[in-house]
Design an enzyme around this catalytic site. Structure first.
Site, PDB file in Angstrom:
ATOM      1  N   GLU A  90       0.831  -1.192   0.000  1.00  0.00           N
ATOM      2  CA  GLU A  90       0.000   0.000   0.000  1.00  0.00           C
ATOM      3  C   GLU A  90       0.870   1.248   0.000  1.00  0.00           C
ATOM      4  O   GLU A  90       2.000   1.226   0.499  1.00  0.00           O
ATOM      5  CB  GLU A  90      -0.916   0.017   1.225  1.00  0.00           C
ATOM      6  CG  GLU A  90      -1.921  -1.118   1.189  1.00  0.00           C
ATOM      7  CD  GLU A  90      -2.998  -0.981   2.253  1.00  0.00           C
ATOM      8  OE1 GLU A  90      -4.175  -1.156   1.892  1.00  0.00           O
ATOM      9  OE2 GLU A  90      -2.680  -0.714   3.422  1.00  0.00           O
ATOM     10  N   CYS A 103       3.520   8.727   0.846  1.00  0.00           N
ATOM     11  CA  CYS A 103       4.157   7.794   1.771  1.00  0.00           C
ATOM     12  C   CYS A 103       4.305   6.478   1.014  1.00  0.00           C
ATOM     13  O   CYS A 103       3.313   5.911   0.570  1.00  0.00           O
ATOM     14  CB  CYS A 103       3.273   7.636   3.006  1.00  0.00           C
ATOM     15  SG  CYS A 103       3.892   6.391   4.165  1.00  0.00           S
ATOM     16  N   CYS A 110       7.016  -6.556   6.511  1.00  0.00           N
ATOM     17  CA  CYS A 110       8.105  -5.968   7.286  1.00  0.00           C
ATOM     18  C   CYS A 110       8.584  -7.009   8.288  1.00  0.00           C
ATOM     19  O   CYS A 110       7.802  -7.766   8.839  1.00  0.00           O
ATOM     20  CB  CYS A 110       7.620  -4.721   8.022  1.00  0.00           C
ATOM     21  SG  CYS A 110       8.951  -3.873   8.928  1.00  0.00           S
ATOM     22  N   CYS A 114       7.364  -4.576  15.009  1.00  0.00           N
ATOM     23  CA  CYS A 114       6.838  -3.624  16.010  1.00  0.00           C
ATOM     24  C   CYS A 114       5.403  -4.044  16.366  1.00  0.00           C
ATOM     25  O   CYS A 114       4.558  -4.213  15.473  1.00  0.00           O
ATOM     26  CB  CYS A 114       6.856  -2.204  15.450  1.00  0.00           C
ATOM     27  SG  CYS A 114       8.514  -1.681  14.978  1.00  0.00           S
ATOM     28  N   CYS A 117       2.113  -2.195  14.952  1.00  0.00           N
ATOM     29  CA  CYS A 117       2.056  -1.777  13.543  1.00  0.00           C
ATOM     30  C   CYS A 117       1.468  -2.889  12.676  1.00  0.00           C
ATOM     31  O   CYS A 117       1.828  -4.056  12.831  1.00  0.00           O
ATOM     32  CB  CYS A 117       3.461  -1.415  13.062  1.00  0.00           C
ATOM     33  SG  CYS A 117       3.536  -0.929  11.334  1.00  0.00           S
ATOM     34  N   GLY A 159       7.518  -1.782   5.557  1.00  0.00           N
ATOM     35  CA  GLY A 159       8.896  -2.220   5.385  1.00  0.00           C
ATOM     36  C   GLY A 159       9.911  -1.346   6.097  1.00  0.00           C
ATOM     37  O   GLY A 159       9.593  -0.266   6.603  1.00  0.00           O
ATOM     38  N   GLU A 160      11.143  -1.834   6.120  1.00  0.00           N
ATOM     39  CA  GLU A 160      12.249  -1.104   6.734  1.00  0.00           C
ATOM     40  C   GLU A 160      13.164  -0.605   5.602  1.00  0.00           C
ATOM     41  O   GLU A 160      13.904  -1.394   5.009  1.00  0.00           O
ATOM     42  CB  GLU A 160      13.003  -2.030   7.701  1.00  0.00           C
ATOM     43  CG  GLU A 160      14.329  -1.494   8.209  1.00  0.00           C
ATOM     44  CD  GLU A 160      14.266  -0.059   8.752  1.00  0.00           C
ATOM     45  OE1 GLU A 160      13.339   0.266   9.508  1.00  0.00           O
ATOM     46  OE2 GLU A 160      15.147   0.744   8.401  1.00  0.00           O
ATOM     47  N   SER A 191      12.522   6.926   7.015  1.00  0.00           N
ATOM     48  CA  SER A 191      12.204   6.580   8.401  1.00  0.00           C
ATOM     49  C   SER A 191      12.711   5.175   8.705  1.00  0.00           C
ATOM     50  O   SER A 191      12.454   4.234   7.962  1.00  0.00           O
ATOM     51  CB  SER A 191      10.685   6.642   8.594  1.00  0.00           C
ATOM     52  OG  SER A 191      10.327   6.295   9.910  1.00  0.00           O
ATOM     53  N   SER A 214      12.536   5.806  14.469  1.00  0.00           N
ATOM     54  CA  SER A 214      11.353   5.395  15.232  1.00  0.00           C
ATOM     55  C   SER A 214      11.791   4.873  16.589  1.00  0.00           C
ATOM     56  O   SER A 214      12.314   3.774  16.699  1.00  0.00           O
ATOM     57  CB  SER A 214      10.600   4.302  14.469  1.00  0.00           C
ATOM     58  OG  SER A 214      10.081   4.836  13.273  1.00  0.00           O
ATOM     59  N   LEU A 215      11.590   5.682  17.614  1.00  0.00           N
ATOM     60  CA  LEU A 215      12.106   5.345  18.944  1.00  0.00           C
ATOM     61  C   LEU A 215      11.068   4.591  19.776  1.00  0.00           C
ATOM     62  O   LEU A 215      11.322   3.483  20.258  1.00  0.00           O
ATOM     63  CB  LEU A 215      12.523   6.653  19.631  1.00  0.00           C
ATOM     64  CG  LEU A 215      13.588   6.596  20.692  1.00  0.00           C
ATOM     65  CD1 LEU A 215      14.826   5.861  20.231  1.00  0.00           C
ATOM     66  CD2 LEU A 215      13.957   8.030  21.103  1.00  0.00           C
ATOM     67  N   ASN A 290      -2.696   4.871  16.180  1.00  0.00           N
ATOM     68  CA  ASN A 290      -3.833   4.680  15.288  1.00  0.00           C
ATOM     69  C   ASN A 290      -4.268   3.226  15.386  1.00  0.00           C
ATOM     70  O   ASN A 290      -3.446   2.325  15.234  1.00  0.00           O
ATOM     71  CB  ASN A 290      -3.440   4.980  13.832  1.00  0.00           C
ATOM     72  CG  ASN A 290      -3.108   6.451  13.626  1.00  0.00           C
ATOM     73  OD1 ASN A 290      -3.833   7.325  14.091  1.00  0.00           O
ATOM     74  ND2 ASN A 290      -1.998   6.727  12.952  1.00  0.00           N
ATOM     75  N   CYS A 333      -0.674   6.359   9.714  1.00  0.00           N
ATOM     76  CA  CYS A 333       0.584   5.713  10.104  1.00  0.00           C
ATOM     77  C   CYS A 333       0.320   4.390  10.794  1.00  0.00           C
ATOM     78  O   CYS A 333      -0.490   4.312  11.712  1.00  0.00           O
ATOM     79  CB  CYS A 333       1.346   6.590  11.090  1.00  0.00           C
ATOM     80  SG  CYS A 333       1.827   8.154  10.436  1.00  0.00           S
TER      81      CYS A 333
HETATM   82  N1  SAH Z   1      10.420   0.658   9.358  1.00  0.00           N
HETATM   83  C1  SAH Z   1      10.452   2.090   9.332  1.00  0.00           C
HETATM   84  C2  SAH Z   1       9.405   2.677   8.419  1.00  0.00           C
HETATM   85  C3  SAH Z   1       8.001   2.281   8.803  1.00  0.00           C
HETATM   86  S1  SAH Z   1       7.115   3.672   9.318  1.00  0.00           S
HETATM   87  C4  SAH Z   1      10.352   2.642  10.731  1.00  0.00           C
HETATM   88  O1  SAH Z   1      10.175   1.861  11.665  1.00  0.00           O
HETATM   89  O2  SAH Z   1      10.490   3.835  10.905  1.00  0.00           O
HETATM   90  C5  SAH Z   1       7.028   3.453  10.965  1.00  0.00           C
HETATM   91  C6  SAH Z   1       6.219   4.569  11.592  1.00  0.00           C
HETATM   92  O3  SAH Z   1       4.832   4.269  11.523  1.00  0.00           O
HETATM   93  C7  SAH Z   1       6.519   4.680  13.053  1.00  0.00           C
HETATM   94  O4  SAH Z   1       7.558   5.521  13.356  1.00  0.00           O
HETATM   95  C8  SAH Z   1       5.272   5.266  13.556  1.00  0.00           C
HETATM   96  O5  SAH Z   1       5.383   6.642  13.402  1.00  0.00           O
HETATM   97  C9  SAH Z   1       4.209   4.783  12.663  1.00  0.00           C
HETATM   98  N2  SAH Z   1       3.322   3.763  13.217  1.00  0.00           N
HETATM   99  C10 SAH Z   1       3.408   2.426  13.136  1.00  0.00           C
HETATM  100  N3  SAH Z   1       2.326   1.842  13.712  1.00  0.00           N
HETATM  101  C11 SAH Z   1       1.547   2.847  14.142  1.00  0.00           C
HETATM  102  C12 SAH Z   1       0.265   2.899  14.750  1.00  0.00           C
HETATM  103  N4  SAH Z   1      -0.441   1.797  14.994  1.00  0.00           N
HETATM  104  N5  SAH Z   1      -0.233   4.102  15.058  1.00  0.00           N
HETATM  105  C13 SAH Z   1       0.449   5.235  14.746  1.00  0.00           C
HETATM  106  N6  SAH Z   1       1.627   5.251  14.132  1.00  0.00           N
HETATM  107  C14 SAH Z   1       2.166   4.070  13.826  1.00  0.00           C
END
Ligand code: SAH
Length: 349
Positions: A90, A103, A110, A114, A117, A159-160, A191, A214-215, A290, A333
């Site tokens: 997507e 985006c 991925c 996380c 996500c 993805g990363e 990111s 992404s911390l 989200n 996101c």
């Molecule tokens: N792998 C990369 C790129 C993926 S984007 C990375 O980890 O940065 C990842 C971003 O998506 C996270 O930093 C966060 O901002 C967002 N994200 C992932 N799951 C989310 C959720 N359920 N709600 C809000 N933001 C989310």
């Protein structure tokens, strides 16, 4: 057949030369690809007919099909693309004032895992090719009215991206070239979950992009639970790598923090985070969770969000709360996935 978007300008020029065509034909072809909306070689009307048919027998222009095109009331649009091998990804177009941001995804699925996500729920299948990533950009650009241009790219989809850097950088090259999409490097954000060796590789290759890390947690104990790959990495080496990127690039760093109700949104988390980031030229981007279908996490309460913001602001951290966009169509996101289980509005494509 080769994917035309997957070969470099130099390779295309060489291919043309072998067949006796001058180099300027490559520039003409690029113009058709990036600055027009043609769907076939046949429509490239300033090319000799013979060349058009040679191109058509050697190359494919598009490898993906638009499986679903969803449109939200806030102007966000999402494409579910079906790739040649059946893989699905997507990508999203966001409208915000004058900004037209996209985006894009970098992998099918991925591997980072996380827990909050949607993109990693089924693991990773493969890296996207350069051509497939350019195709995401072009498909999204073509959703805009003819007089509008893309202004920003965030590589924050599925993805990363740093795990697919060798294919991503040529795709971003097409995005930045004057004869490509003409988007300046500083309007492109990569990111990452935070992979120090890959951040160093990016430092070697190109430091003109914005880097977002992404911390999601201010200490390793909590981050290990939310971002499982952290167990093998740790926050300190990630921040050190991000600092090296800043030293080389001079670009303000962004740290992202998904705020999960009851998990990482307490007073002590905000205080630890402030201590961790103090003294850096950095922006903290806080993203209230989200909802993802099937996951048990909670969006934080308004009071928790307010407290979190106040603690960080008082500590002098440059903090921004990301506005939720596209959630009506699961385009916000963290909501991107290989299939769209619930789609609010569907526009047949
Ligand atoms: N792998 C990369 C790129 C993926 S984007 C990375 O980890 O940065 C990842 C971003 O998506 C996270 O930093 C966060 O901002 C967002 N994200 C992932 N799951 C989310 C959720 N359920 N709600 C809000 N933001 C989310």
């Amino acid at each position: 057949m080769q994917h035309l978007l997957d070969i470099t300008h130099e390779q295309l020029t060489a291919w043309l030369k072998e067949r006796g065509y001058p180099a300027y034909r490559a520039a003409q072809i690029r113009k058709w690809l990036f600055q027009s909306r043609v769907e076939t070689f046949e429509e490239m009307s300033d090319l000799p007919k013979a060349l058009r048919s040679e191109l058509a027998s050697a190359f494919t222009l598009w490898t993906s099909k638009i499986a679903t095109h969803s449109v939200a009331h806030d102007g966000t649009e999402k494409l579910l693309l079906e790739l040649a091998d059946g893989g699905r990804i997507e990508c999203v177009l966001l409208r915000d004032g004058e900004r037209r941001s996209i985006c894009i995804s970098s992998q099918v699925g991925c591997a980072m895992g996380c827990v909050f996500c949607a993109s990693g729920l089924d693991g990773v299948d493969r890296n996207l090719t350069t051509g497939e990533m350019i195709e995401e950009m072009l498909r999204l650009a073509r959703l805009l009215p003819a007089e509008e241009r893309l202004s920003h790219i965030v590589v924050m989809g599925m993805g990363e991206p740093l795990a697919n850097l060798d294919r991503l950088l040529p795709a971003l090259d097409a995005a930045t070239r004057e004869d490509g999409l003409g988007i300046s490097h500083r309007r492109i954000t990569i990111s990452t979950v935070g992979l120090p060796p890959q951040i160093d590789k990016l430092i070697d290759r190109d430091t003109r992009f914005h880097l977002a890390v992404s911390l999601h947690a201010p200490n390793d104990e909590l981050r290990n639970r939310l971002v499982p790959v952290n167990k093998n990495i740790g926050i300190a080496p990630i921040i050190a790598a991000a600092d090296r990127y800043f030293d080389q690039s001079g670009r303000r760093l962004t740290f992202e923090y998904v705020l999960l109700g009851g998990l990482n949104d307490a007073r002590q988390h905000a205080e630890q985070l402030a201590a961790l980031l103090r003294g850096r030229t950095a922006l903290l981007n806080v993203i209230p969770y989200n909802p993802v279908a099937g996951l048990p996490y909670q969006t934080p309460s308004a009071a928790a969000i307010r407290q979190f913001r106040e603690i960080l602001e008082r500590a002098g951290i440059n903090v921004q709360f990301r506005e939720r966009k596209g959630d009506e169509i699961n385009a916000a996101c963290g909501q991107l996935r290989r299939s769209t289980p619930v789609v609010a509005l569907e526009v047949p494509s």
